[in-house]
Design a protein around this motif. Structure first.
Motif, short mmCIF file in Angstrom:
data_model
loop_
_atom_site.label_atom_id
_atom_site.label_comp_id
_atom_site.label_asym_id
_atom_site.label_seq_id
_atom_site.Cartn_x
_atom_site.Cartn_y
_atom_site.Cartn_z
N GLY A 17 49.46 -26.95 25.49
CA GLY A 17 48.65 -26.88 26.70
C GLY A 17 49.39 -26.20 27.84
N VAL A 18 50.67 -26.46 27.97
CA VAL A 18 51.48 -25.78 28.99
C VAL A 18 51.49 -24.28 28.72
N TRP A 19 51.63 -23.90 27.44
CA TRP A 19 51.62 -22.49 27.09
C TRP A 19 50.27 -21.85 27.47
N VAL A 20 49.17 -22.55 27.21
CA VAL A 20 47.85 -22.03 27.56
C VAL A 20 47.73 -21.85 29.07
N MET A 21 48.21 -22.83 29.84
CA MET A 21 48.15 -22.71 31.30
C MET A 21 48.99 -21.54 31.79
N VAL A 67 46.24 -30.69 30.32
CA VAL A 67 45.87 -29.78 31.40
C VAL A 67 44.79 -30.37 32.30
N SER A 68 44.41 -31.61 32.08
CA SER A 68 43.25 -32.20 32.76
C SER A 68 43.40 -32.25 34.28
N LYS A 69 44.62 -32.31 34.79
CA LYS A 69 44.82 -32.37 36.25
C LYS A 69 44.62 -31.02 36.91
N TYR A 77 57.33 -33.01 34.29
CA TYR A 77 56.08 -32.57 33.70
C TYR A 77 55.06 -32.09 34.71
N SER A 78 55.52 -31.64 35.86
CA SER A 78 54.65 -30.93 36.78
C SER A 78 55.21 -29.53 36.95
N ARG A 102 55.38 -19.91 34.37
CA ARG A 102 56.28 -18.98 33.73
C ARG A 102 56.54 -19.44 32.30
N LEU A 103 56.61 -18.48 31.40
CA LEU A 103 56.87 -18.84 30.00
C LEU A 103 58.12 -18.12 29.54
#
Length: 497
Positions: free
Chosen positions: A141-145, A177-179, A488-489, A496-497
């Motif tokens: 999910g972080v990667w998608v964001m 990613v819900s937030k 985790y924020s 950035r990835l």
């Protein structure tokens, strides 16, 4: 203190980073044969001296067949799928390819392995990373964001998952990613799934509700209420059926390994395709094709991408035509619509020799025993994915493969487990530590104090990650740089990835 020691141990296995340029890795292929044989004809095809023989009178050559030890099996009463396979072979008057056998075993509409059952988890035949820990789906999910941000925060986005299993990865991704409301509200979820049974499980996992449209001439639509927002969800049998026209992010976790492979064996007259035939005692057995087969074209293509010395060392080669074709479809889609693709699977960064395996109840079994009762899978040939993508579109940039450990570490899994451990019971903490090791570790977990047969085995280096990106889109060109995550924020809301 114990967590820091565990994290340091996992980090020592492989540096947790995501390179900004493609990374080439070299792995030993434990399935390769060390012996070679000279070919009297072209090294890529079987001798075609019998080309004038009518197809109705095929003579099957079994003399040079390689049958690895442990592939013997006892006769048993035929299942419906066994009868169906034998009917195909009898109707054609000759054997079928390993690829067709694998396709029938896994996805036959009536009795295929995946079609009418839940095969995942401890009660099934195997466990995947999303089922190990929620952290896996959260990191994806972080990667998608990150990708959504780098694409210019599109207001509408197709999020596609190939072979979503129980829907666990997608559910954990959405919760992660819900937030971030702008991300959630942009999503149109598309699940490529051929199994009606698994579609129902995914429907429940994502808390979907079917709504009848006011217009009677349109189909009903399905909405997921898992994270509060109403997210449209659609199911498709193939990637080609996913609507185009929107930026698209595609996720394929343990999907490519289930695509049918064709196997070739080198004999005195050249490369012959391995086939599945019916023996005199009515059991299945492997034979060799006496003439070139349609899949030989893909063998030629794969050999073109490899160094001659790499091919010369092999007596067997596995190719996956569907993986090549699917990769071309994905590359063309993200080239035309914009987006990216994430492929996570186990495999090698080299030509695959003989990796096809069958798993039933978490144990390896005979490939030809009771078709449809065991999962069939093969190691993914990552170079063929890279070359297929690059040949399909000059706009595509391919990164990887890197290890799953590197990928998850670059996205901040170490920070995530520290945050989760702050407020949990000891039982939950043990589960988190075990899950963490299985995702990023290598081999047996060093901290385990339970029964030997239950020791967690790390997937961190066995699984590889390929990232296919396209740019520019609206002035954005995707870049792979270090991620910056705290508790985790996302710090500074600068993905950035």
């Amino acid at each position: 203190m114990a967590l820091r020691k565990l994290v340091r141990h996992a980090s020592s296995i492989s540096n947790l980073y995501f390179p900004s340029t493609p990374l080439s890795l070299s792995f030993s292929n434990r399935f390769s044969s060390s012996s070679t044989s000279s070919s009297s004809t072209s090294p890529f095809v079987a001798n075609n001296s019998d080309s004038e023989t009518p197809i109705s009178s095929i003579s099957i050559d079994r003399s040079s067949l390689y049958n690895p030890p442990g592939h013997s099996h006892q006769p048993h009463s035929d299942s419906e799928l066994s009868k169906h396979l034998k009917g195909i072979i009898k109707f054609r008057g000759g054997p079928i390819s390993v690829g067709e056998y694998m396709s029938q075993v896994l996805t036959n509409p009536k009795s295929g392995y995946y079609i009418n059952r839940d095969v995942f988890g401890a009660q099934g035949d195997f466990i995947t990373s999303p089922e190990v820990s929620q952290m896996f789906g959260e990191m994806v999910g972080v990667w998608v964001m990150c990708l959504w941000e780098q694409m210019g925060q599109p207001q509408r986005l197709n999020l596609v998952e190939l072979g979503p299993g129980r829907g666990t990865l997608m559910a954990d991704l959405l919760r992660g990613v819900s937030k971030f409301k702008n991300v959630v509200e942009s999503l149109n979820i598309h699940l490529v799934e051929c199994s009606p049974a698994l579609q129902k499980i995914q429907h429940q996992k994502l808390k979907c509700v079917d709504e009848e449209n006011a217009a009677q001439d349109t189909d009903k639509r399905t909405l997921s209420f898992l994270v509060g927002s109403q997210i449209p969800v659609s199911w498709h049998a193939t990637m080609e059926q996913v609507p185009s026209g929107l930026p698209t992010i595609i996720i394929g976790h343990e999907f490519f390994d289930a695509l049918p492979v064709h196997q070739f064996q080198k004999v005195s007259r050249g490369w012959c395709e391995k086939m599945v035939d019916v023996a005199e005692d009515s059991s299945f057995r492997f034979v060799l094709s006496p003439q070139p087969t349609p899949a030989t074209l893909y063998l030629l293509k794969r050999c073109k991408w490899a160094a001659p010395e790499e091919i010369a060392e092999l007596n067997q080669i596995e190719v996956c035509p569907q993986a090549m074709e699917l990769t071309e479809t994905i590359a063309n889609r993200i080239s035309s619509d914009g987006g990216g693709a994430l492929i996570i699977d186990y495999g090698f960064n080299e030509v695959i020799s003989d990796s096809l395996q069958a798993i039933r109840k978490h144990k390896f079994v005979d490939l030809l025993d009771d078709p449809g009762s065991a999962d069939l899978s093969a190691y993914v040939d990552f170079p063929s994915i890279r070359h297929s993508a690059e040949e399909a579109s000059g706009e595509v940039s391919v990164h990887g493969p890197i290890t799953q450990s590197q990928f998850l570490g670059s996205l901040g899994i170490n920070y995530r487990i520290e945050a989760l451990l702050q407020n949990c019971t000891e039982e939950q903490a043990e589960s988190l530590r075990t899950g963490y090791w299985r995702l990023v570790g290598d081999g047996e977990a060093p901290f385990w104090e339970g029964p030997d047969e239950c020791v967690p085995i790390g997937m961190g280096t066995r699984y590889k990650v390929h990232v296919t990106l396209e740019g520019p889109i609206d002035g954005w060109r995707f870049q792979l740089v270090d991620v910056s995550i705290s508790s985790y924020s996302i710090s500074g809301w600068r993905f950035r990835l």
